[in-house]
Design an enzyme around this catalytic site. Sequence first.
Site, PDB file in Angstrom:
ATOM      1  N   ASP A  18       0.862  -1.177   0.000  1.00 23.86           N
ATOM      2  CA  ASP A  18       0.000   0.000   0.000  1.00 23.86           C
ATOM      3  C   ASP A  18       0.903   1.232   0.000  1.00 23.86           C
ATOM      4  O   ASP A  18       1.558   1.516   1.010  1.00 23.86           O
ATOM      5  CB  ASP A  18      -0.893  -0.040   1.253  1.00 23.86           C
ATOM      6  CG  ASP A  18      -1.894   1.099   1.312  1.00 23.86           C
ATOM      7  OD1 ASP A  18      -1.669   2.131   0.644  1.00 23.86           O
ATOM      8  OD2 ASP A  18      -2.894   0.956   2.035  1.00 23.86           O
ATOM      9  N   HIS A  19       0.925   1.929  -1.100  1.00 24.91           N
ATOM     10  CA  HIS A  19       1.886   3.030  -1.239  1.00 24.91           C
ATOM     11  C   HIS A  19       1.530   4.232  -0.372  1.00 24.91           C
ATOM     12  O   HIS A  19       2.292   5.194  -0.287  1.00 24.91           O
ATOM     13  CB  HIS A  19       1.984   3.436  -2.710  1.00 24.91           C
ATOM     14  CG  HIS A  19       3.339   3.987  -3.085  1.00 24.91           C
ATOM     15  ND1 HIS A  19       4.285   4.380  -2.161  1.00 24.91           N
ATOM     16  CD2 HIS A  19       3.919   4.202  -4.302  1.00 24.91           C
ATOM     17  CE1 HIS A  19       5.360   4.826  -2.770  1.00 24.91           C
ATOM     18  NE2 HIS A  19       5.169   4.726  -4.081  1.00 24.91           N
ATOM     19  N   ARG A  20       0.377   4.197   0.266  1.00 25.58           N
ATOM     20  CA  ARG A  20       0.077   5.269   1.222  1.00 25.58           C
ATOM     21  C   ARG A  20       0.894   5.089   2.494  1.00 25.58           C
ATOM     22  O   ARG A  20       1.254   6.046   3.162  1.00 25.58           O
ATOM     23  CB  ARG A  20      -1.418   5.259   1.583  1.00 25.58           C
ATOM     24  CG  ARG A  20      -2.325   5.567   0.421  1.00 25.58           C
ATOM     25  CD  ARG A  20      -3.772   5.339   0.791  1.00 25.58           C
ATOM     26  NE  ARG A  20      -4.007   3.977   1.253  1.00 25.58           N
ATOM     27  CZ  ARG A  20      -5.164   3.517   1.693  1.00 25.58           C
ATOM     28  NH1 ARG A  20      -6.206   4.321   1.751  1.00 25.58           N
ATOM     29  NH2 ARG A  20      -5.297   2.265   2.065  1.00 25.58           N
TER      30      ARG A  20
END
Length: 573
Positions: free
Chosen positions: A545-547
């Site tokens: 999850d690139h967040r």
Amino acid sequence: MTIQTIVVPDLGGAETVEVIELGLNPGDSIEVEDALLVLESDKATMDIPSPAAGALVKYLVAEGATVRVGDAIAEIDVADEATAETEAEPEEVEQVTNEPLVEAAVATEQAQEQAPQVAAASSAEQMILVPDIGSDDKVELIEVCIAVGDEVNEGDTLVVLESDKATMDVPSTHSGKVLEIVVAEGAKLGTGDAVALFEVAGDAPAPVVAKPVTDKPVADKPVADKPVAPAAAPVAAPIEAAADAIQSAPGQPAQPAAVAAAEPALSSDAAQVYAGPAVRLIARELGVALTEVSGTGPRGRILKDDVSNYVKQVIKNKDAPAAAATGGSGIPAVPAVDFSQFGQIEELPMSKIQKLTAANMQRNWLNVPHVTQFDDADITDLEAFRKGLKAEGEKRGVRVTPVAFLIKAIGAALEANPEFNRSLAADGQNLIQKHYCHVGMAVDTPRGLVVPVIRDVNEKGIWDISAEISLLAGKARDGKLKPAEMQGGCFTLSSLGAIGGNGFTPIVNAPEVGILGVSKSQMKPVWDGAEFVPRLLLPMALSYDHRAINGGDAGRFMTHLVKLLSDIRYLAL
Ligand code: CAO
């Protein structure tokens, strides 16, 4: 012809109920048990079925009215071949229906000079008439916005009329109590026709002239939702415009909608909504823009349930992490295709697990900005070591597969790279760092995909982890996993190694932030600086999850994992 009056049946304890939907028009035919109208108590919504086949003569109540057991709510013309002798009845019924209209016509003549829409029925009673609508034609009454007993303020909308091009509110010329409504939905009304008998207080006010029905499309005019009247009476439909919509949608069923507004514009988008006054009142009270609500009633009419479902959905979306995208919004639907036109087909019901998986996958795919990183781990030595455990494993009754080493290595990598052992907080503003290490393992079962969780993997050795893999995978395949055994995962492993493939991009199992997908290991030539040597390489794909995870974090995690699997002595450190 036999006219039967329908009354409110036993409500099972409810004192009063509200009329929420009048689904038919006068003259509509009905079969026994067809729903005539819908009533709603504070506990339930109930269809009132027709006791006989025939046709609806008229409703005796309006939407939004409150009724009790025994109240008359509708008249139906019962189809009865055996009642030829009752042929005189239509006249009688006509008389009943038109009596107030006759009175009104007389009254109209008297009142035409000064106030065309007002006529006196008695000293304290006032028959309210349709004012000058700017046309000699009769137009259809599509909505009755008042109910008997309502206290209505001057200017409140009494009924909504609709020509073939536009609709208009008919405002009340007086404040007072509604004694009788002499019209029903579907009736054709023109200037001077009677609408309702009022008990009025004080002198008659200056006449209020209704806005004329216009043949001009009004969709581009400023439109407004009328402010909520302080009175308890349902408030009239706001100004809407449908002429354009109707004209621009050939082949579509026409939807009553357009009402031109002379009031100051508040919202231009209220133009296309089709909803009754009770629904509009609730929408206003809840601050719901009806333009946002999809109607599921007849002809797309917005029902109370539509408003409450909309509110529930908004609340649900609000509860989701602020940083999360709202899944599905604005995404064009996949077209429905009749596959049978191309060949033989069979419809297979999805299992509960398949449905849940589908929903979860879609949710995760839409909510999580995915990045997938790839690498190969040299597991030549690991495999040699694992195979050497076979005899010992047989003695212990434990089968050791590469998955046990992968889970052990993931635990160590999570400890060394805590960014992967986090979740986004529900508020979207914080990260939750987990100080435990539970790893989920995707298991392929005949019923669908399930993910049991192996807990505290960093406190367990390969034998224990292997035993747990067998136990949980067995339970998963037998459908015996308990919910608790599928909860609490920090990270997921999805191994297709026993099946094949060079690689795949797994979907993050949110709210976890990382997942490792491993494919089948293969012997490949690897350059060792002097020559190519055969090495067993395990293809791995790390989705994250690139967040919550940066590319650098992911690179370090993957490199660490490769190192642990390539030389399992590091796992002992
Ligand atoms: N490369 C080559 N061989 C592999 C391997 C790999 N990466 N991983 C496992 N194998 C071998 C095993 O060593 C075993 O062979 P041996 O008996 O000769 O040692 C054989 O494949 C079968 O292993 P297994 O599947 O019985 O056991 P496992 O521990 O490898 O896997 C489990 C357990 C539950 C992960 C697996 O059975 C499973 O269900 N995998 C599917 C997961 C899945 O569907 N993922 C996709 C999710 S997203 O759609």
